[in-house]
Scaffold this active site. Sequence first.
Site, mmCIF file in Angstrom:
data_model
loop_
_atom_site.group_PDB
_atom_site.id
_atom_site.type_symbol
_atom_site.label_atom_id
_atom_site.label_comp_id
_atom_site.label_asym_id
_atom_site.label_seq_id
_atom_site.Cartn_x
_atom_site.Cartn_y
_atom_site.Cartn_z
ATOM 1 N N ASP A 1 0.769 -1.174 0.078
ATOM 2 C CA ASP A 1 -0.020 -0.052 -0.218
ATOM 3 C C ASP A 1 0.735 1.330 0.024
ATOM 4 O O ASP A 1 2.133 1.129 0.351
ATOM 5 C CB ASP A 1 -0.981 -0.142 1.262
HETATM 6 N N1 URA Z 1 -0.786 -5.785 4.018
HETATM 7 C C1 URA Z 1 -1.703 -4.433 4.199
HETATM 8 O O1 URA Z 1 -2.598 -4.364 4.503
HETATM 9 N N2 URA Z 1 -1.063 -3.706 3.418
HETATM 10 C C2 URA Z 1 0.117 -3.832 2.589
HETATM 11 O O2 URA Z 1 0.854 -2.938 2.025
HETATM 12 C C3 URA Z 1 0.651 -5.092 2.796
HETATM 13 C C4 URA Z 1 0.020 -6.303 3.265
#
Ligand code: URA
Length: 240
Positions: free
Chosen positions: A103
Amino acid sequence: MRIDKYLAHMGFGTRKEVKSLLKSGGTRVNDDVIKSPKVHVDAEHDVITVQGEIVEYRQFIYLMVNKPGDLISATEDADEMTVVDILEPEDHLFHPFPVGRLDKDTEGLLLLTNNGQLSHRLTSPKKEVGKTYVADIEGHVTQEDVEAFSRGVTLDDGYHTKPARLQVIESGEVSRIELVITEGKFHQVKRMFESVGKRVTYLKRTQMGELALDEALDPGEYRELRDEELDYLFELTNME
Ligand code: URA
């Protein structure tokens, strides 16, 4: 491939710079001096030298990035800065792309490569490569949460996750945890905590399998994978 493209790819400068390099006469292909940028070479088999030095053939690039929490895991975006925007031009030339996604607000270990097969294998759910995250969670993370995660939890869309190893590093008003998951569903870590009524306030990936983020890399820095790291990834994914 045209020799100008090849030399640019190998880090000898832009196509324009390579053109003048060729003109200067120091480039040979199998002993023939080549001055024209239009000449085609078989980069794998021809012996190409520049000023007497052999240009080693190179197809793939493998980079370890410490992703900062303000870049998106993509190769291009109309509005936002992406992880490839931080690369030096000579690395850009290989057109690397992120292996899986983090993310925008997630930090830490992100691999970039142009080896599609390796990328595919590393992210395939079948391979079950463990991804280790360190996170801060609002509120106390309990033994019950640890047990729930070890059985798998049900996400908001009804998906039941595979067993995950949750360790509480520090429990408090904000808890620090380490979590290993073998899947990569959208927002998985955040949604796993949501399923037990908790919120992730900070998330960082620290490992893929046994490959650990080089802590000498500050967020926004990157380096090439070392030979032993690459060997490890190839073994892990049963690549030749
Ligand atoms: N899980 C998440 O919620 N975000 C990420 O970036 C990676 C794994």
